[in-house]
Design an enzyme around this catalytic site. Structure first.
Site, PDB file in Angstrom:
ATOM      1  N   LYS A 178       1.057  -0.902   0.380  1.00  0.00           N
ATOM      2  CA  LYS A 178       0.235   0.277   0.148  1.00  0.00           C
ATOM      3  C   LYS A 178       0.874   1.129  -0.539  1.00  0.00           C
ATOM      4  CE  LYS A 178      -2.059   2.660   2.204  1.00  0.00           C
ATOM      5  NZ  LYS A 178      -1.281   4.321   1.604  1.00  0.00           N
ATOM      6  N   GLY A 231       6.511   5.195   9.146  1.00  0.00           N
ATOM      7  CA  GLY A 231       5.232   6.359   8.604  1.00  0.00           C
ATOM      8  C   GLY A 231       5.686   7.240   9.959  1.00  0.00           C
ATOM      9  N   SER A 232       4.730   7.955  10.039  1.00  0.00           N
ATOM     10  CA  SER A 232       4.408   8.909  11.363  1.00  0.00           C
ATOM     11  C   SER A 232       4.549   7.871  12.441  1.00  0.00           C
ATOM     12  CB  SER A 232       3.955   9.887  11.048  1.00  0.00           C
ATOM     13  OG  SER A 232       2.577   9.444  11.323  1.00  0.00           O
ATOM     14  N   THR A 233       5.121   8.449  13.628  1.00  0.00           N
ATOM     15  CA  THR A 233       4.731   7.073  14.778  1.00  0.00           C
ATOM     16  C   THR A 233       3.463   7.625  15.518  1.00  0.00           C
ATOM     17  OG1 THR A 233       7.339   7.802  15.725  1.00  0.00           O
ATOM     18  CG2 THR A 233       5.710   7.694  17.568  1.00  0.00           C
ATOM     19  N   GLU A 234       2.210   8.954  14.839  1.00  0.00           N
ATOM     20  CA  GLU A 234       0.777   8.734  15.273  1.00  0.00           C
ATOM     21  C   GLU A 234       0.425   7.809  14.535  1.00  0.00           C
ATOM     22  OE1 GLU A 234      -0.221  12.848  14.550  1.00  0.00           O
ATOM     23  OE2 GLU A 234      -1.997  12.659  14.560  1.00  0.00           O
ATOM     24  N   GLY A 236       1.593   5.090  13.272  1.00  0.00           N
ATOM     25  CA  GLY A 236       2.377   3.581  13.878  1.00  0.00           C
ATOM     26  C   GLY A 236       1.254   2.952  15.258  1.00  0.00           C
ATOM     27  N   GLU A 253       8.226   1.243  11.951  1.00  0.00           N
ATOM     28  CA  GLU A 253       9.377   2.042  10.879  1.00  0.00           C
ATOM     29  C   GLU A 253       9.170   3.271  11.410  1.00  0.00           C
ATOM     30  OE1 GLU A 253      12.106   4.369  10.067  1.00  0.00           O
ATOM     31  OE2 GLU A 253      12.346   4.031   8.317  1.00  0.00           O
ATOM     32  N   CYS A 287      12.991  10.245   6.875  1.00  0.00           N
ATOM     33  CA  CYS A 287      12.727   9.859   8.930  1.00  0.00           C
ATOM     34  C   CYS A 287      14.275  10.339   9.505  1.00  0.00           C
ATOM     35  CB  CYS A 287      12.854   8.471   8.639  1.00  0.00           C
ATOM     36  SG  CYS A 287      13.125   7.048   7.805  1.00  0.00           S
ATOM     37  N   GLU A 386       8.953  16.299  15.090  1.00  0.00           N
ATOM     38  CA  GLU A 386       9.419  15.745  13.745  1.00  0.00           C
ATOM     39  C   GLU A 386       8.651  17.017  12.315  1.00  0.00           C
ATOM     40  OE1 GLU A 386       8.220  11.898  11.900  1.00  0.00           O
ATOM     41  OE2 GLU A 386      10.731  12.156  11.396  1.00  0.00           O
TER      42      GLU A 386
HETATM   43  P1  NAI Z   1       1.615   9.203   8.182  1.00  0.00           P
HETATM   44  O1  NAI Z   1       2.553   7.937   8.752  1.00  0.00           O
HETATM   45  O2  NAI Z   1      -0.187   9.036   8.760  1.00  0.00           O
HETATM   46  O3  NAI Z   1       1.460   7.620   6.206  1.00  0.00           O
HETATM   47  C1  NAI Z   1       2.027   7.096   6.248  1.00  0.00           C
HETATM   48  C2  NAI Z   1       1.613   5.700   5.585  1.00  0.00           C
HETATM   49  O4  NAI Z   1       0.515   5.665   6.417  1.00  0.00           O
HETATM   50  C3  NAI Z   1       0.819   6.336   4.025  1.00  0.00           C
HETATM   51  O5  NAI Z   1       0.803   4.728   3.325  1.00  0.00           O
HETATM   52  C4  NAI Z   1      -0.609   5.677   4.886  1.00  0.00           C
HETATM   53  O6  NAI Z   1      -1.630   6.557   3.466  1.00  0.00           O
HETATM   54  C5  NAI Z   1      -0.992   5.173   5.404  1.00  0.00           C
HETATM   55  N1  NAI Z   1      -1.218   5.636   6.799  1.00  0.00           N
HETATM   56  C6  NAI Z   1      -2.848   6.512   7.546  1.00  0.00           C
HETATM   57  N2  NAI Z   1      -3.279   6.341   8.595  1.00  0.00           N
HETATM   58  C7  NAI Z   1      -3.160   4.983   8.421  1.00  0.00           C
HETATM   59  C8  NAI Z   1      -3.827   4.059   9.013  1.00  0.00           C
HETATM   60  N3  NAI Z   1      -4.580   4.431   9.818  1.00  0.00           N
HETATM   61  N4  NAI Z   1      -3.970   2.332   8.837  1.00  0.00           N
HETATM   62  C9  NAI Z   1      -3.052   1.974   7.739  1.00  0.00           C
HETATM   63  N5  NAI Z   1      -1.534   2.929   6.864  1.00  0.00           N
HETATM   64  C10 NAI Z   1      -2.673   4.553   7.830  1.00  0.00           C
HETATM   65  O7  NAI Z   1       2.101  10.352   7.943  1.00  0.00           O
HETATM   66  P2  NAI Z   1       0.976  11.737   7.023  1.00  0.00           P
HETATM   67  O8  NAI Z   1       0.022  11.569   7.731  1.00  0.00           O
HETATM   68  O9  NAI Z   1       1.369  11.630   5.360  1.00  0.00           O
HETATM   69  O10 NAI Z   1       2.624  12.416   7.197  1.00  0.00           O
HETATM   70  C11 NAI Z   1       2.264  13.564   8.386  1.00  0.00           C
HETATM   71  C12 NAI Z   1       4.229  13.421   8.993  1.00  0.00           C
HETATM   72  O11 NAI Z   1       4.305  12.243   9.155  1.00  0.00           O
HETATM   73  C13 NAI Z   1       4.897  13.667   8.639  1.00  0.00           C
HETATM   74  O12 NAI Z   1       4.893  15.265   8.725  1.00  0.00           O
HETATM   75  C14 NAI Z   1       6.135  13.826   8.642  1.00  0.00           C
HETATM   76  O13 NAI Z   1       6.807  14.472  10.462  1.00  0.00           O
HETATM   77  C15 NAI Z   1       5.674  12.417   9.371  1.00  0.00           C
HETATM   78  N6  NAI Z   1       6.516  11.000   8.264  1.00  0.00           N
HETATM   79  C16 NAI Z   1       7.488  10.232   9.115  1.00  0.00           C
HETATM   80  C17 NAI Z   1       7.788   9.156   8.523  1.00  0.00           C
HETATM   81  C18 NAI Z   1       8.699   8.685   8.754  1.00  0.00           C
HETATM   82  O14 NAI Z   1       9.316   7.976   8.069  1.00  0.00           O
HETATM   83  N7  NAI Z   1       9.894   9.100   9.787  1.00  0.00           N
HETATM   84  C19 NAI Z   1       7.569   9.395   6.873  1.00  0.00           C
HETATM   85  C20 NAI Z   1       6.188   9.883   7.063  1.00  0.00           C
HETATM   86  C21 NAI Z   1       5.653  10.771   7.398  1.00  0.00           C
END
Ligand code: NAI
Ligand code: MG
Length: 484
Positions: A178, A231-234, A236, A253, A287, A386
């Protein structure tokens, strides 16, 4: 580049529309223009993809395939990615906004390397013979988990997908991938290339869609054995909670606020270079970005002068232009987040050294200047949260113990940098820092052979690394045989 942009669901080695007929728009953030509309996967589509993956996992063709053959398929896929590198790099840059030279020279070649590395692992997975009491033979089998759901972010779309898909397939799992809704295109092309390489239908399915729809459906699905998530900690935290319902493994991660610690005895020029690229590479949407730069007080002013000079050379521009060093922020939402944090930094009293403004290229796009804040206090928002953008927080420190204290004063623990000529000090600090990766006199180094992942709230999943990949994507079965 082929004319058609992949924009439908990739299920069972075929393109399909979402059952709902819904689509979403993916933009080129450098122009703000729509690249294409993409099928928006929902629960029914995830269910179709999982049942295809489950069927493939149970099929004799995949289950009984020689490990050598699995290895060949992965190697063939690596070749195809390499052959199509120009197209993939163009898709990545247009969808994400990162400079083309990063996509073409780093992201895509790294994807190729990852598939080759894990191709080499596929036929080297085996259990052990274990001495047990009594007249018994006991041995273990290392078996795949089943259907693995890979949920990946938008900052390194194909690269992070390869971190998960390559080892999962090498270990004999099947996958539903996904991609992030901001950057779904290269993942879709990967599905198509996997079919061309000869992977049977259902082994790799790709379902683009929103996180709270396609992502959430994958996490909840009872036939998905594990979720590999970046993705984000939130998010996660949500994934960990939701996965509990079906007792599946989650490998998170997550985010970071990584310290880059610069001692007075460092090679200052190299440290400034490392600190600058450590935060501005990939627009800071990394990240492991070295977003907290801790500098020993005696060199603090010199360091800031030098870093200001380098930051000003981070040319904002069209990502396709070879002179561009800072591409476009991935989306308007992310642009607003970054600009909000810059405002908060100002409001909380940090000193803006350079940057801080939104930029446009040819009157459009979501760009931000390379931004450096000095005199940042450890508990300020911009030192704790972050930002995921080109914003550096520079903090002074007094001595070794102060450096340790400041470096660890965050919920995160993904990565860290250390700059010093004192070998003993470097290794001492490497042990004291709570981080899954520590770079000494370098930054942002990766290799498929070296594990990458977090301490503390940066998660506990490990990507890459031979042993960690094997532990992650296989399970042990203990077999007992009576000998008399
Ligand atoms: P996100 O963590 O929500 O998105 C990452 C992935 O998770 C995407 O594929 C998204 O569609 C999926 N996702 C979102 N909600 C989900 C759920 N309830 N169940 C399963 N999958 C879900 O990150 P977002 O909202 O795009 O970015 C927000 C902030 O997160 C950024 O500003 C950044 O600070 C942080 N972030 C950190 C990352 C890292 O590698 N550490 C990568 C992406 C974002
Ligand atoms: Mg996009």
């Amino acid at each position: 580049m082929s004319n058609e942009i992949p924009n439908r669901l990739w299920i069972h080695n075929e393109w399909a529309d979402a059952e709902s007929g819904d689509t979403f728009s993916t933009l080129n953030p450098a122009t703000g223009e729509e690249l294409t509309r993409v099928a928006a996967g929902g629960e029914a589509d995830v269910d179709r993809a999982v049942s295809s993956a489950r069927g493939a996992f149970r099929s004799a063709e995949w289950r009984q395939m020689d490990a050598h053959r699995r290895s060949e398929l992965l190697w063939r896929l690596a070749d195809l990615i390499e052959e199509n590198a120009d197209e993939l790099a163009t898709l990545e840059t247009r969808d994400n906004g990162k400079p083309y030279f990063e996509s073409r020279k780093i992201d895509i070649p790294t994807v190729v390397q990852n598939f080759r590395y894990f191709a080499g692992m596929a036929d080297k997975i085996h259990g052990e013979t274990i001495p047990v009491s009594g007249p018994f033979l006991n041995y273990t089998l290392r078996e795949p988990l089943g259907v693995v759901g890979c949920i990946v972010p938008w900052n390194f779309p194909l690269n992070i997908a390869s971190w998960k898909v390559a080892p999962a397939l090498a270990c004999g799992n099947t996958v539903v991938l996904k991609p992030a809704e901001q950057t779904p295109l290269t993942a879709l092309r990967l599905g198509e290339l996997a079919a061309e390489a000869g992977f049977p239908a259902g082994v790799l399915n790709v379902v683009p869609g929103y996180g709270d729809q396609a992502g959430a459906a994958l996490v909840r699905h009872p036939d998905v054995a594990a979720i590999a998530f970046t993705g984000s900690t939130e998010t996660g935290r949500v994934v960990l909670r939701e996965a509990a319902g079906t007792v599946k493994r989650v490998f998170p991660e997550l985010g970071g606020k990584s310290p880059n610690v610069i001692f007075a005895d460092a090679d200052l020029k190299a440290a400034v270079r490392g600190a600058t690229s450590g935060i501005f590479y990939g627009k800071g949407e990394v990240c492991a970005a070295g977003s907290r730069i801790l500098v020993e007080r005696s060199i603090y002013d010199d360091f800031l002068d030098a870093m200001e000079g380098r930051a000003k050379k981070m040319t904002v521009g069209d990502p396709m232009d070879s002179g561009t060093r800072l591409g476009a922020i991935v989306s308007e939402t992310q642009l607003e987040r970054v600009l909000d944090y810059i405002q908060v930094g100002r409001d909380e009293g940090a000193r803006l050294v350079t940057g801080g403004e939104r930029r446009e290229v040819d009157g459009r796009g979501f760009f931000v200047e390379a931004t450096v804040f000095a005199d940042v206090e450890p508990d300020m928002t911009i030192a704790q949260e972050e930002i995921f953008g080109p914003v550096a927080a520079v903090l002074p420190f007094d001595d070794f113990d102060d450096a340790v204290d400041r470096a660890n004063r965050t919920i995160y623990g993904l990565a860290a940098g250390i700059w010093t000529r004192d070998v003993g000090k470097a290794h001492r600090l490497a042990r004291e820092i709570d981080a899954g990766t520590v770079w000494v006199n370098t930054y942002n180094r990766y290799d498929p052979a070296s594990p990458f992942g977090g301490y503390k709230s940066s998660g506990f999943g490990r990507d890459l690394g031979l042993r960690s990949a094997m532990d992650k994507y296989t399970q042990e079965k203990s077999v007992w045989v009576a000998l008399d």
